[in-house]
Scaffold this motif. Structure first.
Motif, PDB file in Angstrom:
ATOM      1  N   ASN A 214     -60.632 -58.576-126.285  1.00  0.00           N
ATOM      2  CA  ASN A 214     -59.901 -59.249-125.218  1.00  0.00           C
ATOM      3  C   ASN A 214     -59.095 -58.291-124.343  1.00  0.00           C
ATOM      4  N   VAL A 215     -58.685 -57.165-124.894  1.00  0.00           N
ATOM      5  CA  VAL A 215     -57.948 -56.199-124.070  1.00  0.00           C
ATOM      6  C   VAL A 215     -58.868 -55.625-122.993  1.00  0.00           C
ATOM      7  N   GLY A 216     -60.070 -55.235-123.399  1.00  0.00           N
ATOM      8  CA  GLY A 216     -61.030 -54.689-122.448  1.00  0.00           C
ATOM      9  C   GLY A 216     -61.420 -55.687-121.378  1.00  0.00           C
ATOM     10  N   THR A 217     -61.681 -56.935-121.783  1.00  0.00           N
ATOM     11  CA  THR A 217     -62.082 -57.944-120.798  1.00  0.00           C
ATOM     12  C   THR A 217     -60.929 -58.326-119.879  1.00  0.00           C
ATOM     13  N   THR A 218     -59.698 -58.259-120.397  1.00  0.00           N
ATOM     14  CA  THR A 218     -58.538 -58.548-119.556  1.00  0.00           C
ATOM     15  C   THR A 218     -58.343 -57.464-118.506  1.00  0.00           C
ATOM     16  N   ILE A 219     -58.478 -56.207-118.920  1.00  0.00           N
ATOM     17  CA  ILE A 219     -58.382 -55.104-117.963  1.00  0.00           C
ATOM     18  C   ILE A 219     -59.457 -55.246-116.895  1.00  0.00           C
ATOM     19  N   ALA A 220     -60.670 -55.582-117.334  1.00  0.00           N
ATOM     20  CA  ALA A 220     -61.783 -55.746-116.400  1.00  0.00           C
ATOM     21  C   ALA A 220     -61.519 -56.906-115.446  1.00  0.00           C
ATOM     22  N   PHE A 221     -61.013 -58.012-115.986  1.00  0.00           N
ATOM     23  CA  PHE A 221     -60.749 -59.188-115.155  1.00  0.00           C
ATOM     24  C   PHE A 221     -59.673 -58.885-114.109  1.00  0.00           C
ATOM     25  N   LEU A 222     -58.620 -58.178-114.521  1.00  0.00           N
ATOM     26  CA  LEU A 222     -57.551 -57.832-113.586  1.00  0.00           C
ATOM     27  C   LEU A 222     -58.018 -56.845-112.515  1.00  0.00           C
ATOM     28  N   SER A 223     -59.075 -56.093-112.838  1.00  0.00           N
ATOM     29  CA  SER A 223     -59.611 -55.123-111.869  1.00  0.00           C
ATOM     30  C   SER A 223     -60.750 -55.719-111.047  1.00  0.00           C
ATOM     31  N   LEU A 224     -60.903 -57.038-111.099  1.00  0.00           N
ATOM     32  CA  LEU A 224     -61.957 -57.710-110.341  1.00  0.00           C
ATOM     33  C   LEU A 224     -61.978 -57.320-108.860  1.00  0.00           C
ATOM     34  N   PRO A 225     -60.810 -57.218-108.185  1.00  0.00           N
ATOM     35  CA  PRO A 225     -60.836 -56.792-106.782  1.00  0.00           C
ATOM     36  C   PRO A 225     -61.489 -55.426-106.577  1.00  0.00           C
ATOM     37  N   LEU A 226     -61.350 -54.532-107.552  1.00  0.00           N
ATOM     38  CA  LEU A 226     -61.992 -53.218-107.441  1.00  0.00           C
ATOM     39  C   LEU A 226     -63.503 -53.367-107.403  1.00  0.00           C
TER      40      LEU A 226
ATOM     41  N   MET B 170     -51.897 -51.695-106.004  1.00  0.00           N
ATOM     42  CA  MET B 170     -53.203 -51.037-106.056  1.00  0.00           C
ATOM     43  C   MET B 170     -53.326 -50.068-107.230  1.00  0.00           C
ATOM     44  N   SER B 171     -52.282 -49.953-108.052  1.00  0.00           N
ATOM     45  CA  SER B 171     -52.241 -48.907-109.078  1.00  0.00           C
ATOM     46  C   SER B 171     -53.348 -49.029-110.131  1.00  0.00           C
ATOM     47  N   LEU B 172     -53.623 -50.242-110.596  1.00  0.00           N
ATOM     48  CA  LEU B 172     -54.676 -50.411-111.607  1.00  0.00           C
ATOM     49  C   LEU B 172     -56.037 -50.031-111.034  1.00  0.00           C
ATOM     50  N   TYR B 173     -56.305 -50.465-109.810  1.00  0.00           N
ATOM     51  CA  TYR B 173     -57.581 -50.141-109.182  1.00  0.00           C
ATOM     52  C   TYR B 173     -57.738 -48.640-109.015  1.00  0.00           C
ATOM     53  N   ILE B 174     -56.657 -47.981-108.582  1.00  0.00           N
ATOM     54  CA  ILE B 174     -56.693 -46.530-108.381  1.00  0.00           C
ATOM     55  C   ILE B 174     -56.898 -45.804-109.705  1.00  0.00           C
ATOM     56  N   MET B 175     -56.200 -46.254-110.753  1.00  0.00           N
ATOM     57  CA  MET B 175     -56.330 -45.604-112.062  1.00  0.00           C
ATOM     58  C   MET B 175     -57.765 -45.654-112.564  1.00  0.00           C
TER      59      MET B 175
ATOM     60  N   ASP C 175     -60.532 -46.403-110.638  1.00  0.00           N
ATOM     61  CA  ASP C 175     -61.473 -45.894-109.635  1.00  0.00           C
ATOM     62  C   ASP C 175     -61.475 -44.372-109.565  1.00  0.00           C
ATOM     63  N   ARG C 176     -60.282 -43.774-109.645  1.00  0.00           N
ATOM     64  CA  ARG C 176     -60.163 -42.320-109.505  1.00  0.00           C
ATOM     65  C   ARG C 176     -60.008 -41.595-110.839  1.00  0.00           C
ATOM     66  N   ASN C 177     -59.923 -42.382-111.908  1.00  0.00           N
ATOM     67  CA  ASN C 177     -59.786 -41.810-113.260  1.00  0.00           C
ATOM     68  C   ASN C 177     -58.557 -40.911-113.366  1.00  0.00           C
ATOM     69  N   VAL C 178     -57.407 -41.450-112.907  1.00  0.00           N
ATOM     70  CA  VAL C 178     -56.150 -40.702-112.967  1.00  0.00           C
ATOM     71  C   VAL C 178     -55.236 -41.355-114.007  1.00  0.00           C
ATOM     72  N   ASN C 179     -54.137 -40.677-114.349  1.00  0.00           N
ATOM     73  CA  ASN C 179     -53.209 -41.238-115.329  1.00  0.00           C
ATOM     74  C   ASN C 179     -52.282 -42.254-114.663  1.00  0.00           C
ATOM     75  N   PRO C 180     -51.548 -43.055-115.459  1.00  0.00           N
ATOM     76  CA  PRO C 180     -50.697 -44.114-114.897  1.00  0.00           C
ATOM     77  C   PRO C 180     -49.684 -43.651-113.861  1.00  0.00           C
ATOM     78  N   LEU C 181     -49.008 -42.531-114.130  1.00  0.00           N
ATOM     79  CA  LEU C 181     -48.015 -42.038-113.170  1.00  0.00           C
ATOM     80  C   LEU C 181     -48.662 -41.662-111.847  1.00  0.00           C
ATOM     81  N   GLU C 182     -49.800 -41.009-111.918  1.00  0.00           N
ATOM     82  CA  GLU C 182     -50.519 -40.632-110.699  1.00  0.00           C
ATOM     83  C   GLU C 182     -50.988 -41.876-109.955  1.00  0.00           C
TER      84      GLU C 182
END
Length: 206
Positions: A41-53, A109-114, A116-123
């Motif tokens: 459920n953690v993976g699917t929740t992350i995926a669901f929240l990143s639906l706009p991406l 846009m932080s989740l999408y950027i993380m 999409d660009r494979n960066v860490n949370p702070l970045e």
């Protein structure tokens, strides 16, 4: 800094939401089914929240994308990102609410950027703040315009279908789901428009 066109966001997000109407329903149903399964459920929740991406790519998505293992691999970073956002937003809310709302848009846009660009949370948080700089009010008004259109449409629809019983309820339910798809698509178009390298590469939904 590229300025968002609120009219473009309005029209393009409607087309994108309509185009992916059934895909969004399918994604939501799969998320509901899996939300009771620990770890998955953690993976699917992350995926669901990143639906706009996923929608920002301009293609019809496959709901099964939420099972991609890449989302579970970012579990720790997702929790860190959520924690950092919560701390900042709560601090902002203490200053008469408005700063918290502004920061909510700044980090939207932080989740999408993380992912999409494979960066860490702070970045990701820093990049989201920089990406939305100068466009926060345009993002807000884009969402507000869509929300008001939906509210007005649902009001008119309620009046027109109040006398046709179960059929009216069914029509209202379909329109409500379409409205949710439209709101999700707003973030997709905003993300694409703000992260594109040039105006010529702006999102186009066929």
């Amino acid at each position: 800094m590229e300025k968002l066109d609120v009219g473009l966001v309005y029209t393009q997000s409607f087309r994108l939401g309509l185009k992916n109407f059934f895909s969004i329903i399918g994604t939501y149903l799969l998320w509901i089914i899996t939300i009771w399964i620990p770890y998955i459920n953690v993976g699917t929740t992350i995926a669901f929240l990143s639906l706009p991406l996923e929608l920002s790519k301009g293609k019809v998505i496959s709901p099964t994308y939420i099972f991609d293992s890449k989302y579970r691999q970012r579990m720790g970073e997702f929790f860190i990102l959520c924690g950092l956002k919560w701390i900042v937003l709560m601090a902002g809310m203490m200053f008469l609410i408005i700063p918290g709302l502004v920061m909510n848009i700044a980090y939207s846009m932080s989740l999408y950027i993380m992912l999409d660009r494979n960066v860490n949370p702070l970045e990701a948080l820093k990049a989201s703040n920089e990406t939305t700089y100068g466009n926060k009010w345009r993002i807000f008004f884009s969402l507000l315009l869509v929300a008001l259109t939906i509210e007005f449409g649902m009001l008119i629809l309620g009046i027109l279908t109040s006398s046709i019983g179960i059929i009216g309820v069914l029509i209202s339910a379909i329109v409500l789901i379409l409205s949710i798809a439209w709101l999700i698509a707003v973030n997709a178009v905003v993300y694409k428009e703000l992260t594109t390298n040039s105006a010529d590469e702006a999102i186009t939904i066929q």
